[in-house]
Scaffold this active site. Structure first.
Site, mmCIF file in Angstrom:
data_model
loop_
_atom_site.group_PDB
_atom_site.id
_atom_site.type_symbol
_atom_site.label_atom_id
_atom_site.label_comp_id
_atom_site.label_asym_id
_atom_site.label_seq_id
_atom_site.Cartn_x
_atom_site.Cartn_y
_atom_site.Cartn_z
ATOM 1 N N CYS A 133 -7.070 7.170 -49.613
ATOM 2 C CA CYS A 133 -6.914 8.501 -50.216
ATOM 3 C C CYS A 133 -7.835 8.639 -51.427
ATOM 4 O O CYS A 133 -8.249 9.729 -51.787
ATOM 5 C CB CYS A 133 -5.469 8.712 -50.638
ATOM 6 S SG CYS A 133 -4.867 7.358 -51.662
ATOM 7 N N GLU B 44 -10.938 15.318 -45.580
ATOM 8 C CA GLU B 44 -10.975 13.872 -45.796
ATOM 9 C C GLU B 44 -11.753 13.228 -44.656
ATOM 10 O O GLU B 44 -11.379 13.416 -43.491
ATOM 11 C CB GLU B 44 -9.553 13.309 -45.751
ATOM 12 C CG GLU B 44 -8.834 13.286 -47.048
ATOM 13 C CD GLU B 44 -7.538 12.468 -46.960
ATOM 14 O OE1 GLU B 44 -6.698 12.783 -46.107
ATOM 15 O OE2 GLU B 44 -7.385 11.543 -47.753
#
Ligand code: NAP
Length: 488
Positions: free
Chosen positions: A295, A392
């Site tokens: 992340c 992402e």
């Protein structure tokens, strides 16, 4: 023929693979689910597959042990955590190998994660004896105000596959320290590390029922009844923003305390005055730790136009020298991606960037199987409308985009719904302070490519979630504040 060696088999076979309920490994009522090695696709183990009833039994165990555990002396809770830390350090090699087998990351990365994971146990063993309150006199002098901290109560913890151990200890450590009991649901793709941790905590003296672990092939169906169960008091989740949002909605039924550690889209800024060698070193860590499946992974490299070409070339040189392969092999620096859809997504994002005019400086292709490998990739001159700057990437791809002014860089960095972490390289103190203040994220790395630290508050803003893990803040997530008014 199996590629799993004898030592690897021993490490896998040592893990209790049933559901961990009340300190015992029990079969899942839905049978088992397979855990594979993402570098070969070979099945490593079968773990228990829980139904909603199994999950309820796990919560029953957490509820039954709640009062006794909350009364346990803080020092005793701390000492259990400290023993677990010692055991984890002692068994770091085996735990790292287990993690590499189920998740794919190279052994050195897995070893680093075991150290990081263990650090949460040590940090919160120290914090357990520092839970304090306040005593004061009411302003009108008529009463005394006692403020105390108490454990929140039974907690559900849902964790992702990318850091199978650390995402667990970051929640379990403070919960144990605070006196909470819990049900943990690790990702179906990487449950072995969590089951190994459950057994290790029992060995360290954690009473049965304080920590329960369930795995399931149907997480939505099995978790929702628990989240809506009136006995649950807290939900803490690490994973994607989409799932997190759904869980927040479900948590409204019982108005749970909620912590959310969600997705990111980290900008990595390199200003004109940056030390380029240091910036490239930092970029390698920020991008390639965990093969980009983090992340906190740098998702967008925003580099001043005067140094952008040089930075991209140097980064490409370093990326092209990385060895890709099965994480257990000597010298391998980049393992496989977790599954086929993840690799397909990385391929599509690269193709989309190229379609929008990006140049591939290195990589840009999948690597022949059986594993799910993708080449370390650097893309130069990535256009702002490219999907890889919005989503992402979760893979070993570094898109580089130039900027001209610091104002422009800050605006570009903040132009995302995410707000987990940002990195910035500059030798100018004023610029560093300005970026620290104006970047809209929960964490900022100045002249460093990694911010994760058990003694610091980890967490995001905006769609990256809320709540903090680690640091002195981490234990607060598991404590309620009670105020007692006293006439004396
Ligand atoms: P995910 O798909 O959201 O899954 C995370 C966890 O939620 C897994 O245990 C998963 O179980 C479970 N889950 C999925 N759907 C669910 C549902 N409907 N109800 C209850 N549980 C459900 O995320 P992931 O792909 O594993 O992890 C990658 C994501 O995590 C990325 O977005 C990454 O940025 C984020 N992440 C954030 C942090 C942070 O600290 N901010 C740290 C690490 C990762 P199953 O997989 O078994 O279905």
């Amino acid at each position: 023929m199996s590629t799993v060696t004898g030592t690897e088999r021993d490490v896998v076979d040592a893990v209790p693979t049933g559901l961990w309920i009340g300190g015992t490994s029990v079969p899942g009522s839905r049978g088992t689910l397979a855990v594979d090695d993402p570098s070969t696709g070979e099945v490593l183990a079968e773990v228990g597959d829980a139904t909603a009833d199994d999950a309820r039994s796990a919560l029953d165990a957490a509820v039954a042990s709640r009062a006794q555990w909350a009364r346990t002396a803080p020092r005793e809770r701390g000492e259990i955590l400290r023993r677990a830390f010692d055991l984890m350090v002692e068994r770091a090699d085996d735990l790292a190998l287990l993690m590499t087998l189920e998740m794919g990351k190279p052994l050195a990365d897995a070893r680093a994660e075991v150290t990081y994971a263990a650090d949460f146990l040590r940090w919160f063993s120290e914090e357990s004896v520092r839970i304090a309150g306040r005593w004061s006199v009411a302003p009108d002098g008529a009463s005394r105000l006692l403020t105390m901290k108490q454990p929140v109560g039974p907690t559900l913890m849902i964790t992702p596959w990318n850091f199978p151990l650390a995402m667990g200890t970051r929640k379990i450590g403070p919960a144990i320290a605070a006196g909470c009991t819990m049900v943990v649901k690790p990702a179906a793709q990487t449950p072995l590390s969590m089951y190994a941790l459950a057994a290790l905590l029992q060995e360290a003296g954690l009473p049965d029922g304080v920590l329960n672990v369930v795995t399931t092939s149907r997480s939505g169906e099995v978790m929702e009844p628990l989240i809506r169960d009136p006995r649950l008091r807290k939900l803490t989740f690490t994973g994607s923003t989409g799932v997190g949002r759904r869980l927040v909605e479900q948590s409204a039924t019982q108005l749970l305390r909620v912590s959310m550690e969600l997705g990111g889209n980290a900008p990595f800024l390199v200003l004109a005055d940056a030390d380029l060698d240091a910036a490239v070193d930092g970029a390698m860590v920020a991008k390639m730790r965990n093969m980009g499946e983090a992340c906190t992974a740098a998702n967008r490299f925003l580099v001043h136009s005067s140094v952008a070409a040089d930075f991209a070339r140097r980064l490409a040189d370093r990326m092209s020298g990385l060895k890709v392969g099965r994480g257990t092999e000597k010298g391998v620096q980049v393992g496989p991606l977790i599954d086929e859809p993840s690799r397909d997504k990385v391929s599509e994002l690269v193709q989309d960037a190229v379609d929008h005019g990006a140049t591939v400086l290195t990589g840009g292709r999948t690597v022949a199987g059986p594993g799910r490998f993708y080449e370390p990739t650097v893309l130069a001159d990535v256009a702002p409308e490219s999907a890889c700057l919005r989503e992402e990437i979760f893979g070993p791809v570094a898109p580089v985009t130039p900027f001209d002014t610091v104002e422009q860089a800050i605006a570009m960095a903040n132009d995302t719904e995410y707000g987990l972490v940002a990195y910035a390289y500059t030798r100018d103190l004023s610029s560093a302070l300005r970026l620290s203040e104006e970047l809209d994220t929960g964490m900022v790395g100045i002249n460093r490519g990694v911010v994760s630290n058990a003694s610091a508050p980890f967490g995001g803003v905006k769609h990256s979630g809320f709540g903090r893990e680690g640091g002195v803040e981490g234990i607060e997530e598991y404590l309620e504040t009670k105020y007692v008014g006293i006439d004396a």
